[in-house]
Write a protein that holds these residues in place. Structure first.
Motif, PDB file in Angstrom:
ATOM      1  N   PHE A   7      27.329  18.762 -72.670  1.00 56.29           N
ATOM      2  CA  PHE A   7      26.971  18.547 -71.269  1.00 56.29           C
ATOM      3  C   PHE A   7      28.103  19.068 -70.395  1.00 56.29           C
ATOM      4  CE2 PHE A   7      29.432  14.737 -72.195  1.00 56.29           C
ATOM      5  CZ  PHE A   7      30.117  14.452 -71.023  1.00 56.29           C
ATOM      6  N   ARG A   8      27.793  19.372 -69.153  1.00 51.33           N
ATOM      7  CA  ARG A   8      28.775  19.953 -68.249  1.00 51.33           C
ATOM      8  C   ARG A   8      29.715  18.875 -67.730  1.00 51.33           C
ATOM      9  NH1 ARG A   8      28.758  24.725 -65.426  1.00 51.33           N
ATOM     10  NH2 ARG A   8      27.805  25.413 -67.374  1.00 51.33           N
ATOM     11  N   LEU A   9      30.975  18.994 -68.086  1.00 49.65           N
ATOM     12  CA  LEU A   9      31.999  18.035 -67.684  1.00 49.65           C
ATOM     13  C   LEU A   9      32.794  18.608 -66.505  1.00 49.65           C
ATOM     14  CD1 LEU A   9      33.649  15.414 -68.484  1.00 49.65           C
ATOM     15  CD2 LEU A   9      35.142  16.969 -69.749  1.00 49.65           C
ATOM     16  N   ILE A  10      32.998  17.794 -65.482  1.00 53.10           N
ATOM     17  CA  ILE A  10      33.845  18.181 -64.356  1.00 53.10           C
ATOM     18  C   ILE A  10      35.097  17.316 -64.428  1.00 53.10           C
ATOM     19  CG2 ILE A  10      34.001  18.537 -61.871  1.00 53.10           C
ATOM     20  CD1 ILE A  10      31.754  20.117 -63.246  1.00 53.10           C
ATOM     21  N   PRO A  11      36.196  17.839 -64.989  1.00 51.19           N
ATOM     22  CA  PRO A  11      37.386  17.016 -65.216  1.00 51.19           C
ATOM     23  C   PRO A  11      37.924  16.378 -63.945  1.00 51.19           C
ATOM     24  CG  PRO A  11      37.553  19.114 -66.392  1.00 51.19           C
ATOM     25  CD  PRO A  11      36.372  19.219 -65.478  1.00 51.19           C
ATOM     26  N   TYR A  46      39.214  22.436 -75.255  1.00 53.10           N
ATOM     27  CA  TYR A  46      37.770  22.617 -75.076  1.00 53.10           C
ATOM     28  C   TYR A  46      37.213  23.661 -76.036  1.00 53.10           C
ATOM     29  CZ  TYR A  46      38.552  19.840 -70.896  1.00 53.10           C
ATOM     30  OH  TYR A  46      38.900  18.831 -70.035  1.00 53.10           O
ATOM     31  N   GLN A  47      38.041  24.633 -76.425  1.00 52.90           N
ATOM     32  CA  GLN A  47      37.597  25.589 -77.447  1.00 52.90           C
ATOM     33  C   GLN A  47      37.294  24.860 -78.752  1.00 52.90           C
ATOM     34  OE1 GLN A  47      40.337  28.832 -77.937  1.00 52.90           O
ATOM     35  NE2 GLN A  47      39.928  29.714 -75.926  1.00 52.90           N
ATOM     36  N   PRO A  60      33.029  23.948 -67.055  1.00 54.48           N
ATOM     37  CA  PRO A  60      32.602  25.331 -66.851  1.00 54.48           C
ATOM     38  C   PRO A  60      33.774  26.311 -67.053  1.00 54.48           C
ATOM     39  CG  PRO A  60      32.827  24.191 -64.741  1.00 54.48           C
ATOM     40  CD  PRO A  60      33.006  23.158 -65.802  1.00 54.48           C
ATOM     41  N   TRP A  61      33.422  27.570 -67.258  1.00 54.41           N
ATOM     42  CA  TRP A  61      34.435  28.633 -67.357  1.00 54.41           C
ATOM     43  C   TRP A  61      35.188  28.702 -66.033  1.00 54.41           C
ATOM     44  CZ3 TRP A  61      35.866  33.129 -64.987  1.00 54.41           C
ATOM     45  CH2 TRP A  61      36.646  34.015 -65.736  1.00 54.41           C
ATOM     46  N   PRO A  62      36.508  28.931 -65.999  1.00 52.87           N
ATOM     47  CA  PRO A  62      37.375  29.308 -67.120  1.00 52.87           C
ATOM     48  C   PRO A  62      38.036  28.126 -67.832  1.00 52.87           C
ATOM     49  CG  PRO A  62      38.587  29.564 -65.094  1.00 52.87           C
ATOM     50  CD  PRO A  62      37.212  29.094 -64.698  1.00 52.87           C
ATOM     51  N   LEU A  63      37.810  26.889 -67.329  1.00 50.97           N
ATOM     52  CA  LEU A  63      38.446  25.740 -67.975  1.00 50.97           C
ATOM     53  C   LEU A  63      38.012  25.602 -69.431  1.00 50.97           C
ATOM     54  CD1 LEU A  63      38.264  23.000 -65.177  1.00 50.97           C
ATOM     55  CD2 LEU A  63      40.261  24.324 -65.895  1.00 50.97           C
ATOM     56  N   SER A  64      36.791  26.050 -69.719  1.00 49.90           N
ATOM     57  CA  SER A  64      36.275  25.933 -71.082  1.00 49.90           C
ATOM     58  C   SER A  64      37.076  26.750 -72.086  1.00 49.90           C
ATOM     59  CB  SER A  64      34.802  26.357 -71.122  1.00 49.90           C
ATOM     60  OG  SER A  64      34.659  27.690 -70.682  1.00 49.90           O
TER      61      SER A  64
END
Length: 392
Positions: A82-86, A60-61, A51-55
């Motif tokens: 898909f939504r990744l939670i590092p 990830y860009q 999710p933002w702001p990590l994206s």
């Protein structure tokens, strides 16, 4: 079943524009299956983006810029996000992958029904495939490759999902007999597991004039190569440390990863920085020449299934020094192929000196993997998938 076997290949491990070498062995296996008139293959390569702001971070860009659907080297490939939670989201990845993919999979299934889902990595692909197959009412298979069992299988929450998926799968595949035994040891049904060795392009990976190749690379003494991601599990630090006691030898590290900065510092501290070449991510077409030029390939990982780099090195006539991991002894049954050693600097040094003192003939080394081919790999995969689909 339709006239052609309609296969949905699900793989988080698959090359793309931002990482063209990532999971290239999965791509090669899939391409071999897809060229067969009996099979129709669609690839779904889920791409995890946080999710933002990590994206907004650079890596990830690049992933966000990938096309959602493309023809990739002749394969029909979808890349839904898909939504990744590092770092902390590993246990929930299968559910998030399946939820993100289900609308697309339902749409594709309505257009041309799939006969089977083939998951190419046990975790998170396997439990995600289980959810998708259940929703569509079709069978599924899962292939184990090494770290998916040895790493994720050690996490209690992930292991529960791995075992549930294994129980519900119609067939399981393992890249080595040793990995099959590891799967049985954690509770899987051995009667469902087929050993499915990797393929090999025998035309690309073959011996060359090693002396001339080394001269072209500006190397006069012994040349070693270590191929793989620069991560702690691959133990490249042991090879760098060993180099300090192997005078005049040069080491090529073909790969990139999170340990590169630490390995560069280690090379400087060990006084071998001028003899370690960090090659980065080497295009796969360039790898055969580098591997064949080396006197020894050294790959002493903490865990493996059956590393493609082992097989490719042997095909090049390059003996290997590998650790007692996965299917090591299924490849190296005699000294002509190299040595299986402990994961220590001392063991690497002793093995390297022994091989350099009596180097085996290139063709003798190559003969140890004569049975490996992509044709054999594809024949077996098609047979496994066809049986799983027909008996579901």
């Amino acid at each position: 079943m339709t006239q052609k076997l309609r296969v949905l290949t699900l793989s988080t491990l698959f090359p793309h524009g931002a990482a063209p070498n990532f999971g290239i062995f999965v791509e090669r296996q899939t391409a071999e299956l897809a060229i067969r008139p009996e099979a129709d293959v669609t690839v779904i390569n889920p791409v995890g983006v946080p999710p933002w702001p990590l994206s907004r971070l650079g890596q990830y860009q690049a992933l966000n810029a990938l096309p959602e659907h493309e023809e990739w080297r002749g394969l029909d490939v979808y890349r839904p996000r898909f939504r990744l939670i590092p770092k902390i989201g590993g246990a929930s990845n299968p559910r998030r992958i399946a939820d993100a993919l289900l609308p697309l999979v339902r749409k594709l299934h309505r257009q041309a029904p799939f006969d089977i889902i083939d998951a190419e990595f046990f975790y998170p692909d396997g439990p995600a495939a289980m959810r998708l197959a259940s929703a569509l009412g079709i069978p599924f298979t899962i292939k184990a490759r090494g770290a998916d069992i040895h790493h994720w299988g050690d996490d209690r929450k992930c292991r529960e999902q791995i075992l549930q998926a294994a129980e519900q799968a119609n067939a399981l595949l393992a890249v080595s007999e040793a990995l099959k035994q590891d799967m049985i040891a954690i509770g899987m049904d051995g009667s469902k597991i087929s050993v499915h060795y990797t393929g090999l392009d025998q035309e690309k990976f073959r011996p060359i004039d090693r002396l001339a190749a080394k001269q072209a690379l500006g190397v006069s003494g012994p040349l070693f190569i270590t191929t793989g991601a620069l991560i702690a599990r691959k133990n490249q630090d042991l090879v760098i440390r060993a180099l300090a006691r192997l005078p005049d030898a040069t080491l090529m590290l073909a790969g990139m990863g999170e340990e590169e900065h630490a390995y560069r510092a280690l090379a400087r501290q060990s006084g071998v920085a001028d003899r370690v070449r960090f090659l980065g991510s080497v295009p796969h077409d360039q790898l055969p020449h580098l591997t064949a030029a080396a006197d020894i390939a050294i790959l002493v990982s903490k865990s493996e299934g059956l590393a493609n780099a082992w097989v490719e090195a042997l095909a090049c006539g390059t003996p290997v020094i590998i650790s007692e991991a996965g299917g090591a002894r299924e490849l190296v049954g005699s000294k002509s192929g190299g040595r299986v050693v402990d994961q220590t600097v001392k063991a690497i040094i002793e093995a390297a000196k022994a091989i350099l003192a009596e180097p085996p003939a290139q063709e003798l080394v190559r003969a140890s993997v004569s049975q490996f081919s992509w044709t054999n790999n594809g024949d077996q995969l098609l047979a496994i998938l066809s049986e799983a689909a027909s008996t579901a």
